[in-house]
Motif scaffolding. Structure first.
Motif, PDB file in Angstrom:
ATOM      1  N   CYS A 106       6.490   7.907  11.069  1.00  0.00           N
ATOM      2  CA  CYS A 106       6.709   9.910  10.622  1.00  0.00           C
ATOM      3  C   CYS A 106       6.481  10.397  12.318  1.00  0.00           C
ATOM      4  O   CYS A 106       5.092  10.782  12.281  1.00  0.00           O
ATOM      5  N   PRO A 107       7.471  10.777  13.117  1.00  0.00           N
ATOM      6  CA  PRO A 107       7.511  11.432  13.953  1.00  0.00           C
ATOM      7  C   PRO A 107       6.711  12.626  13.969  1.00  0.00           C
ATOM      8  O   PRO A 107       5.808  13.045  14.497  1.00  0.00           O
ATOM      9  N   GLU A 108       7.479  13.478  12.735  1.00  0.00           N
ATOM     10  CA  GLU A 108       6.687  14.574  12.682  1.00  0.00           C
ATOM     11  C   GLU A 108       4.771  14.399  12.456  1.00  0.00           C
ATOM     12  O   GLU A 108       4.222  15.408  11.984  1.00  0.00           O
ATOM     13  N   ALA A 109       4.730  13.639  11.330  1.00  0.00           N
ATOM     14  CA  ALA A 109       3.061  13.214  11.229  1.00  0.00           C
ATOM     15  C   ALA A 109       2.393  13.346  12.559  1.00  0.00           C
ATOM     16  O   ALA A 109       2.278  12.902  13.914  1.00  0.00           O
ATOM     17  N   ASP A 110       0.815  13.979  11.922  1.00  0.00           N
ATOM     18  CA  ASP A 110      -0.002  13.881  13.193  1.00  0.00           C
ATOM     19  C   ASP A 110      -1.486  13.072  12.856  1.00  0.00           C
ATOM     20  O   ASP A 110      -1.881  12.691  13.069  1.00  0.00           O
ATOM     21  N   SER A 111      -1.510  12.547  11.841  1.00  0.00           N
ATOM     22  CA  SER A 111      -2.609  11.537  10.607  1.00  0.00           C
ATOM     23  C   SER A 111      -1.435  11.003   9.157  1.00  0.00           C
ATOM     24  O   SER A 111      -0.664  11.611   9.252  1.00  0.00           O
ATOM     25  N   VAL A 112      -1.691  10.172   9.357  1.00  0.00           N
ATOM     26  CA  VAL A 112      -1.674   8.716   7.665  1.00  0.00           C
ATOM     27  C   VAL A 112      -2.935   8.670   7.366  1.00  0.00           C
ATOM     28  O   VAL A 112      -3.851   8.279   7.514  1.00  0.00           O
ATOM     29  N   ILE A 113      -2.714   8.886   5.812  1.00  0.00           N
ATOM     30  CA  ILE A 113      -4.066   8.030   4.831  1.00  0.00           C
ATOM     31  C   ILE A 113      -3.328   6.559   4.591  1.00  0.00           C
ATOM     32  O   ILE A 113      -1.592   6.436   3.553  1.00  0.00           O
ATOM     33  N   GLU A 114      -3.886   5.439   4.745  1.00  0.00           N
ATOM     34  CA  GLU A 114      -3.442   4.674   3.819  1.00  0.00           C
ATOM     35  C   GLU A 114      -4.196   4.380   2.161  1.00  0.00           C
ATOM     36  O   GLU A 114      -5.345   4.517   2.616  1.00  0.00           O
TER      37      GLU A 114
ATOM     38  N   GLN B 124       4.562   1.769  -1.804  1.00  0.00           N
ATOM     39  CA  GLN B 124       4.866  -0.034  -1.609  1.00  0.00           C
ATOM     40  C   GLN B 124       5.064   0.023  -0.022  1.00  0.00           C
ATOM     41  O   GLN B 124       5.924  -0.624   0.019  1.00  0.00           O
ATOM     42  N   ALA B 125       4.652   0.012   0.991  1.00  0.00           N
ATOM     43  CA  ALA B 125       4.697  -0.513   1.902  1.00  0.00           C
ATOM     44  C   ALA B 125       4.720  -1.880   2.454  1.00  0.00           C
ATOM     45  O   ALA B 125       3.302  -1.922   1.800  1.00  0.00           O
ATOM     46  N   ARG B 126       5.102  -2.388   2.208  1.00  0.00           N
ATOM     47  CA  ARG B 126       4.935  -4.079   2.530  1.00  0.00           C
ATOM     48  C   ARG B 126       4.444  -4.678   3.704  1.00  0.00           C
ATOM     49  O   ARG B 126       4.576  -3.365   4.669  1.00  0.00           O
ATOM     50  N   PRO B 127       4.292  -6.224   3.572  1.00  0.00           N
ATOM     51  CA  PRO B 127       2.931  -6.577   4.328  1.00  0.00           C
ATOM     52  C   PRO B 127       4.432  -6.631   5.699  1.00  0.00           C
ATOM     53  O   PRO B 127       5.583  -6.831   5.399  1.00  0.00           O
ATOM     54  N   TRP B 128       3.149  -6.800   6.592  1.00  0.00           N
ATOM     55  CA  TRP B 128       4.162  -7.910   8.253  1.00  0.00           C
ATOM     56  C   TRP B 128       5.838  -6.322   8.076  1.00  0.00           C
ATOM     57  O   TRP B 128       6.685  -6.396   9.026  1.00  0.00           O
ATOM     58  N   ARG B 129       5.046  -5.416   8.505  1.00  0.00           N
ATOM     59  CA  ARG B 129       5.969  -4.201   8.908  1.00  0.00           C
ATOM     60  C   ARG B 129       5.919  -2.806   9.588  1.00  0.00           C
ATOM     61  O   ARG B 129       4.282  -2.735   9.588  1.00  0.00           O
TER      62      ARG B 129
ATOM     63  N   ILE C  43       0.752  -1.055   0.039  1.00  0.00           N
ATOM     64  CA  ILE C  43      -0.180  -0.362  -0.117  1.00  0.00           C
ATOM     65  C   ILE C  43       0.929   1.307   0.147  1.00  0.00           C
ATOM     66  O   ILE C  43       2.204   0.948   0.359  1.00  0.00           O
ATOM     67  N   HIS C  44      -0.032   2.308  -0.407  1.00  0.00           N
ATOM     68  CA  HIS C  44       1.388   3.403   0.188  1.00  0.00           C
ATOM     69  C   HIS C  44       0.417   4.567   0.941  1.00  0.00           C
ATOM     70  O   HIS C  44      -0.629   4.299   1.608  1.00  0.00           O
ATOM     71  N   LEU C  45       1.680   5.202   1.780  1.00  0.00           N
ATOM     72  CA  LEU C  45       1.140   6.106   3.044  1.00  0.00           C
ATOM     73  C   LEU C  45       1.931   7.293   2.737  1.00  0.00           C
ATOM     74  O   LEU C  45       2.645   7.558   2.140  1.00  0.00           O
ATOM     75  N   ASP C  46       0.613   8.154   3.168  1.00  0.00           N
ATOM     76  CA  ASP C  46       0.597   9.437   3.285  1.00  0.00           C
ATOM     77  C   ASP C  46       0.358  10.194   4.610  1.00  0.00           C
ATOM     78  O   ASP C  46      -0.715   9.995   5.201  1.00  0.00           O
ATOM     79  N   TRP C  47       1.848  10.693   4.592  1.00  0.00           N
ATOM     80  CA  TRP C  47       1.625  10.933   6.330  1.00  0.00           C
ATOM     81  C   TRP C  47       1.591  12.651   6.204  1.00  0.00           C
ATOM     82  O   TRP C  47       2.573  13.015   5.105  1.00  0.00           O
ATOM     83  N   LEU C  48       0.442  12.519   7.211  1.00  0.00           N
ATOM     84  CA  LEU C  48      -0.116  14.918   6.845  1.00  0.00           C
ATOM     85  C   LEU C  48       0.294  14.979   8.161  1.00  0.00           C
ATOM     86  O   LEU C  48       0.362  14.783   9.048  1.00  0.00           O
ATOM     87  N   ASP C  49       0.641  17.082   8.050  1.00  0.00           N
ATOM     88  CA  ASP C  49       1.155  17.422   9.273  1.00  0.00           C
ATOM     89  C   ASP C  49      -0.457  18.142  10.115  1.00  0.00           C
ATOM     90  O   ASP C  49      -1.237  17.895  10.073  1.00  0.00           O
TER      91      ASP C  49
END
Length: 239
Positions: A71-79, A62-67, A45-51
């Motif tokens: 992102c410490p600076e992020a406030d949220s994420v979209i998969e 291309q985030a792989r399964p079982w990982r 899947i793809h991951l977008d980190w947002l402030d």
């Protein structure tokens, strides 16, 4: 028209996320989340980190399964799925934090902690399965070897001796069947050159996987060969 996405608000929605999904699925927004896991996912899947303003600050493709990704600076994420071909409109509107989270962080680690026993159980199960496969391969080898010894010697004692060089006497169940050229069952004492000998081995392989009632696997293997010993006098055995 702006492609829709859904917001994971409840604990269950955040816990499940994109687990088990394959192909296309609607993007999932996780407010107040700077770490995620990809356990039990069936695709990259793809991951977008947002402030905190909903602006894109980091993208992982291309985030792989079982990982575990973070992102410490992020406030949220979209998969979203790897073949998602729509443009997500950033910045995203503010999504309120789930009530059960409030100011707590590390939600994904809590979720991963809940999954950890299942993961350990699966790993232990795969380990047990690999040992069972090895035991079955050993059984196949010993069955063929014992049958080969029987074909050359025409001697049941040597067959048993060949088997006991690999297994203890009470560890294995041995069945020897003999047939003549007319496919009639005969005794070992009447078996001679050209007849068929079949050796069947059964092994109750013990397994111990927590929470499962299965305690052993019934491994069975059979091999057959023509008798090659050409002694024509009784007893029809060869050294």
């Amino acid at each position: 028209m702006t492609p829709q996405y859904r917001v994971a608000q409840s604990f269950f929605q955040r816990f499940v996320g994109a687990m088990g999904k394959s192909g296309y699925f609607k993007p999932i927004h996780f407010p107040h989340c700077n770490k995620i896991h990809t356990c039990f996912m069936r695709q990259n899947i793809h991951l977008d980190w947002l402030d905190s303003e909903g602006r894109l600050i980091k993208r992982i493709k291309q985030a792989r399964p079982w990982r575990i990704y973070g992102c410490p600076e992020a406030d949220s994420v979209i998969e979203y799925p790897q073949d998602y071909d729509f443009k997500i409109p950033y910045p995203l509107p503010h999504s309120p934090y789930p009530k059960f989270l409030r100011d707590e962080s590390g939600q994904s680690l809590v979720e991963f902690a809940l999954l950890l026993p299942i993961i350990i159980l699966l790993i232990f199960g795969f380990f047990q399965l690999s040992l069972a496969i090895h035991a079955n391969l050993k059984l196949q080898h010993v069955t063929f070897y014992a049958t080969h010894v029987g074909a050359l010697s025409n001697n049941d004692e040597k067959i048993i001796g060949a088997i006991e060089s690999f297994y203890d006497e009470d560890e294995i169940q041995v069945t020897i069947e003999n047939k003549n050229s007319q496919d009639q069952v005969i005794s070992s004492s009447d078996r001679r050159y050209g007849d068929t000998i079949s050796v069947e081995l059964k092994h109750e392989y013990p397994i111990a996987i927590p929470y499962l009632t299965l305690t052993h696997l019934n491994l069975t293997n059979v091999a057959s060969m023509r008798i090659l010993c050409q002694n024509q006098r009784s007893p029809y055995t060869c050294e």
